[in-house]
Design a protein around this motif. Structure first.
Motif, PDB file in Angstrom:
ATOM      1  N   ALA A  79     106.259  62.709  37.757  1.00  0.00           N
ATOM      2  CA  ALA A  79     106.178  61.236  37.769  1.00  0.00           C
ATOM      3  C   ALA A  79     106.538  60.745  36.371  1.00  0.00           C
ATOM      4  CB  ALA A  79     104.764  60.794  38.124  1.00  0.00           C
ATOM      5  N   LEU A  80     106.830  59.475  36.258  1.00  0.00           N
ATOM      6  CA  LEU A  80     107.110  58.908  34.942  1.00  0.00           C
ATOM      7  C   LEU A  80     105.927  58.050  34.491  1.00  0.00           C
ATOM      8  CD1 LEU A  80     110.842  57.850  35.457  1.00  0.00           C
ATOM      9  CD2 LEU A  80     109.951  59.974  34.459  1.00  0.00           C
ATOM     10  N   VAL A  81     105.742  57.984  33.193  1.00  0.00           N
ATOM     11  CA  VAL A  81     104.663  57.171  32.617  1.00  0.00           C
ATOM     12  C   VAL A  81     105.236  56.377  31.445  1.00  0.00           C
ATOM     13  CG1 VAL A  81     102.675  58.602  33.287  1.00  0.00           C
ATOM     14  CG2 VAL A  81     103.975  59.208  31.235  1.00  0.00           C
ATOM     15  N   PRO A  82     104.617  55.269  31.078  1.00  0.00           N
ATOM     16  CA  PRO A  82     105.164  54.509  29.941  1.00  0.00           C
ATOM     17  C   PRO A  82     104.836  55.132  28.590  1.00  0.00           C
ATOM     18  CG  PRO A  82     103.283  53.362  30.904  1.00  0.00           C
ATOM     19  CD  PRO A  82     103.557  54.535  31.790  1.00  0.00           C
ATOM     20  N   HIS A  83     103.811  55.947  28.535  1.00  0.00           N
ATOM     21  CA  HIS A  83     103.472  56.652  27.289  1.00  0.00           C
ATOM     22  C   HIS A  83     102.549  57.805  27.632  1.00  0.00           C
ATOM     23  CE1 HIS A  83     100.229  53.817  27.908  1.00  0.00           C
ATOM     24  NE2 HIS A  83     100.990  52.807  27.515  1.00  0.00           N
ATOM     25  N   THR A  84     102.381  58.693  26.685  1.00  0.00           N
ATOM     26  CA  THR A  84     101.538  59.875  26.883  1.00  0.00           C
ATOM     27  C   THR A  84     100.128  59.458  27.276  1.00  0.00           C
ATOM     28  OG1 THR A  84     102.736  60.648  24.947  1.00  0.00           O
ATOM     29  CG2 THR A  84     101.064  62.120  25.816  1.00  0.00           C
ATOM     30  N   SER A  85      99.627  58.432  26.617  1.00  0.00           N
ATOM     31  CA  SER A  85      98.243  58.023  26.867  1.00  0.00           C
ATOM     32  C   SER A  85      97.991  57.727  28.339  1.00  0.00           C
ATOM     33  CB  SER A  85      97.899  56.783  26.037  1.00  0.00           C
ATOM     34  OG  SER A  85      97.819  57.134  24.677  1.00  0.00           O
ATOM     35  N   LEU A  86      98.900  57.013  28.989  1.00  0.00           N
ATOM     36  CA  LEU A  86      98.638  56.669  30.390  1.00  0.00           C
ATOM     37  C   LEU A  86      98.648  57.928  31.270  1.00  0.00           C
ATOM     38  CD1 LEU A  86      97.814  54.414  32.240  1.00  0.00           C
ATOM     39  CD2 LEU A  86     100.191  54.165  32.899  1.00  0.00           C
ATOM     40  N   GLY A  87      99.517  58.865  30.951  1.00  0.00           N
ATOM     41  CA  GLY A  87      99.510  60.124  31.691  1.00  0.00           C
ATOM     42  C   GLY A  87      98.169  60.831  31.539  1.00  0.00           C
TER      43      GLY A  87
ATOM     44  N   ALA B 117     115.824  60.309  35.381  1.00  0.00           N
ATOM     45  CA  ALA B 117     114.863  60.814  34.392  1.00  0.00           C
ATOM     46  C   ALA B 117     113.984  61.908  34.991  1.00  0.00           C
ATOM     47  CB  ALA B 117     113.998  59.672  33.868  1.00  0.00           C
ATOM     48  N   ARG B 118     113.525  61.689  36.208  1.00  0.00           N
ATOM     49  CA  ARG B 118     112.653  62.702  36.837  1.00  0.00           C
ATOM     50  C   ARG B 118     113.420  64.007  37.047  1.00  0.00           C
ATOM     51  NH1 ARG B 118     110.898  60.850  42.198  1.00  0.00           N
ATOM     52  NH2 ARG B 118     109.338  62.498  42.171  1.00  0.00           N
ATOM     53  N   ALA B 119     114.656  63.888  37.482  1.00  0.00           N
ATOM     54  CA  ALA B 119     115.450  65.094  37.738  1.00  0.00           C
ATOM     55  C   ALA B 119     115.688  65.866  36.442  1.00  0.00           C
ATOM     56  CB  ALA B 119     116.777  64.710  38.387  1.00  0.00           C
TER      57      ALA B 119
END
Ligand SMILES: Cc1ncc(COP(=O)(O)O)c(C=O)c1O
Length: 386
Positions: free
Chosen positions: A76-84, A60-62
């Motif tokens: 980086a990955l996040v579970p949703h926009t809000s956490l980012g 996913a990151r690539a």
């Protein structure tokens, strides 16, 4: 269109009346299959199953790095926009300009960070007002006059309410090289070809235009963003030697994974990776062209029926969202369901999914898989209830 684009279309099977991609985008069969395959691996519990499923993160990151232009170490990955956005809001410091019209996912992180005494939020503009370079310059002037030093601007690339597409390079120029540009890209990433790397922090969720389903998104940084935004909310996976359980505080990682809190759901990151790769296989430009031609057709149908279009019409100022006004603004009291409620219910009864906004607006959102054949019927229902 290319073979890749035609193959992309074949992965989707939403109902023809689905016009709500700004809310969520029905995922592809490839996404559903990948999530099911990963679940089956987890169910089997063979030696190394955990490593196999969590390897989806790297995929996913690539893919996100290739599509956005950011280096993979900056993603980086996040579970949703809000956490980012929470990560950025808690880590950036100083004073950040945010329009009052932003979706709440891009408001509460700033308000909560202010409450925590970390980053001050300076709200500007009015709900529904476009975030243009002039509006930002005026907000910067106001801040200067008040003796406030602004450190960053947070803005949506495409406005959830009106569909207005921000001019990111011009906003970058308006704030100057020393301030950070923080972009919520969820309403455009993967379907409009924007120069995402002008952002110092880009946050995207997979559930809408990328059609990845819920549970994964990405957070990417420019070199300045990575240097200046601190991982205040970083957790045990964001440090060096995370599995060395020595009771000590470990140094944070050098790359964007410093914003990791814990492991993400591999079913969600695998779905996200598959959705991103599918977008790549079709090409963002081809998807954007297809959406733009459908928006043109929708606007023509709405105009022909005499429906009040509230969105920007120029292709450079829009993406896939078209908002329409129902009744005169403020026509119904705030606590009354109003005409728009009736129009929304009539659309639903006829098999059309759209978003009701307030008591006087309906939001339509079309994707490359939307058939323009439904637009006349939708326009007629909207006109009948205007
Ligand atoms: C601009 C914008 N940001 C964020 C979100 C959603 O945020 P999250 O992924 O945290 O649900 C939405 C819509 O739901 C949105 O329109």
């Amino acid at each position: 269109m290319t073979d890749g684009f035609d193959a992309y279309l074949a992965f989707f099977g939403e109902e023809p009346g689905y016009l709500n991609f700004a809310s969520y985008g029905p995922p592809s069969t490839a996404v559903a299959q990948r999530a099911a395959d990963l679940m089956a691996i987890a169910v089997g519990g063979a030696v190394g199953a955990s490593d196999v499923v969590h390897a989806e993160d790297a995929r996913a990151r690539a893919a996100f790095a290739r599509l956005s232009g950011f280096g993979v170490d900056s993603v980086a990955l996040v579970p949703h926009t809000s956490l980012g956005l929470f990560q950025v809001a808690f880590g950036v410091g100083g004073t950040v300009l945010v329009s009052r019209g932003e979706f709440p996912a891009n408001l509460y992180p700033w308000l909560r960070s202010r409450e925590a005494g970390l980053t001050d939020a300076r709200l500007f503009g009015a709900v529904g007002e476009r975030v243009t370079p002039d509006a930002v310059a005026a907000a910067l002037d106001d801040a200067r006059a008040a003796g406030v030093q602004v450190t960053a601007l947070a803005v949506s690339a495409v406005d959830f309410r009106t569909g207005f597409r921000a001019d990111l390079p011009a906003l970058r120029a308006a704030i100057g090289p020393d301030r950070l540009l923080i972009v919520d890209g969820i309403q455009g990433f993967g379907v409009v070809d924007l120069p995402w790397t002008v952002a110092d922090a880009l946050v995207v969720g997979g559930q809408k235009w990328l059609r990845a389903g819920w549970g994964a998104g990405a957070l990417a940084f420019s070199p300045a963003g990575l240097e200046r935004i601190r991982p205040i909310l970083g957790g045990w996976t964001g440090v060096v030697d995370p599995s060395h359980y020595d009771g000590e505080e470990h140094p944070v990682r050098a790359d964007a994974l410093r914003f990791g809190i814990s492991n993400l759901s591999p079913f969600a990151t695998g779905a996200f990776a598959t959705a991103l790769e599918l977008v790549e296989s079709a090409g963002v430009e081809a998807i954007e062209t297809a959406i733009s031609s459908r928006v043109d057709a929708l606007l023509a149908a709405l105009d022909a029926a005499g429906v009040d279009v509230l969105s920007a019409r120029g292709p450079a100022e829009r993406a896939g969202i078209v908002a329409v006004g129902i009744g005169s603004p403020g026509h119904a009291p705030a606590d009354s369901p109003g005409r728009a409620h009736e129009a929304h219910a009539a659309l639903a009864a006829a098999g059309y999914t759209a978003t009701l906004h307030g008591n006087d607006r309906i939001r339509l959102a079309v994707h490359a898989t939307t058939s323009p054949a439904v637009f006349d019927a939708v326009a007629t229902i909207l006109k009948d209830h205007s």
